[in-house]
Scaffold this motif. Structure first.
Motif, mmCIF file in Angstrom:
data_model
loop_
_atom_site.group_PDB
_atom_site.id
_atom_site.type_symbol
_atom_site.label_atom_id
_atom_site.label_comp_id
_atom_site.label_asym_id
_atom_site.label_seq_id
_atom_site.Cartn_x
_atom_site.Cartn_y
_atom_site.Cartn_z
ATOM 1 N N HIS A 7 62.763 33.102 32.884
ATOM 2 C CA HIS A 7 62.541 33.678 34.212
ATOM 3 C C HIS A 7 61.098 33.412 34.603
ATOM 4 C CE1 HIS A 7 66.333 35.442 33.730
ATOM 5 N NE2 HIS A 7 66.041 36.727 33.693
ATOM 6 N N ARG A 54 66.554 25.834 38.012
ATOM 7 C CA ARG A 54 65.391 26.260 38.799
ATOM 8 C C ARG A 54 65.220 25.384 40.034
ATOM 9 N NH1 ARG A 54 59.581 25.785 36.200
ATOM 10 N NH2 ARG A 54 59.631 23.726 37.092
ATOM 11 N N ARG A 57 67.517 26.314 42.857
ATOM 12 C CA ARG A 57 67.216 27.573 43.531
ATOM 13 C C ARG A 57 65.917 27.563 44.310
ATOM 14 N NH1 ARG A 57 68.276 30.040 38.457
ATOM 15 N NH2 ARG A 57 66.048 30.259 38.272
ATOM 16 N N GLU A 58 64.969 26.754 43.897
ATOM 17 C CA GLU A 58 63.628 26.877 44.455
ATOM 18 C C GLU A 58 63.486 26.249 45.831
ATOM 19 O OE1 GLU A 58 61.426 23.077 42.335
ATOM 20 O OE2 GLU A 58 60.970 25.091 41.667
ATOM 21 N N ASP A 111 67.221 33.975 45.822
ATOM 22 C CA ASP A 111 67.183 34.503 44.468
ATOM 23 C C ASP A 111 66.737 35.954 44.521
ATOM 24 O OD1 ASP A 111 67.095 34.809 41.746
ATOM 25 O OD2 ASP A 111 65.427 33.426 41.418
ATOM 26 N N LYS A 112 67.463 36.830 43.860
ATOM 27 C CA LYS A 112 67.141 38.250 43.928
ATOM 28 C C LYS A 112 65.775 38.573 43.314
ATOM 29 C CE LYS A 112 69.544 39.589 39.724
ATOM 30 N NZ LYS A 112 70.614 40.381 39.156
ATOM 31 N N ARG A 113 65.281 37.694 42.455
ATOM 32 C CA ARG A 113 63.958 37.934 41.851
ATOM 33 C C ARG A 113 62.832 37.703 42.850
ATOM 34 N NH1 ARG A 113 66.581 35.151 37.065
ATOM 35 N NH2 ARG A 113 66.430 33.395 38.452
#
Length: 148
Positions: A7, A54, A57-58, A111-113
């Motif tokens: 993460h 990654r 998503r990025e 992304d929820k983060r």
């Protein structure tokens, strides 16, 4: 201690990065929370799959982040939750709830983060939620919570 991040960890690295940290930090913080896995030759092979996930998503670049910001700030996001007569929710709205509501409202998958809720959302009404899209770009989403 040599670890592979799974993460994003502030001031340390992104998923797929191999980092060297002090033993206590790795053993007591990163590993128990699932932010990292121990580095081994077998785990080294997993790095590429972590990096591929990654990249999917990025946000590609600063221009793309600004486009997403404009799209997110133009959305009318509406969430429903069980509430009492006084307008207080039975529980709180989580970042996963916000991410699902943004997708449902026609926005991009986020992304929820990357979602930051500064104060817990426990009441019916309008709330502001921040989404960190890029180190230089953050979008503010207007979130309307209604009683179910």
């Amino acid at each position: 201690m040599k670890l592979i991040l799974t993460h994003e960890v502030a001031n340390l690295g992104a998923p797929g990065d191999v980092v060297e940290v002090k033993d206590g930090y790795g053993r007591n913080y990163l590993l128990p929370r699932g932010f990292a896995i121990a580095w081994t030759k077998g785990a080294e092979k997993q790095i590429e799959t972590i990096r591929k996930a990654r990249r999917a998503r990025e946000v590609r670049d600063l221009g793309h982040a600004r486009e997403l910001k404009a799209e997110l700030e133009g959305l009318a996001v509406r969430l429903s939750g069980r509430a009492g007569q006084s307008g207080r929710l039975f529980g709180a709205i989580t970042v996963a709830d916000v991410a699902a509501a943004v997708s449902k409202a026609g926005g991009p998958q986020i992304d929820k983060r990357r979602i930051e809720i500064t104060t817990p959302i426990k009441t019916v009404g309008t709330h502001k939620v921040s989404v960190r899209l890029h180190p230089e770009v953050a979008a503010t989403i207007g979130l309307t919570v209604v009683a179910a």
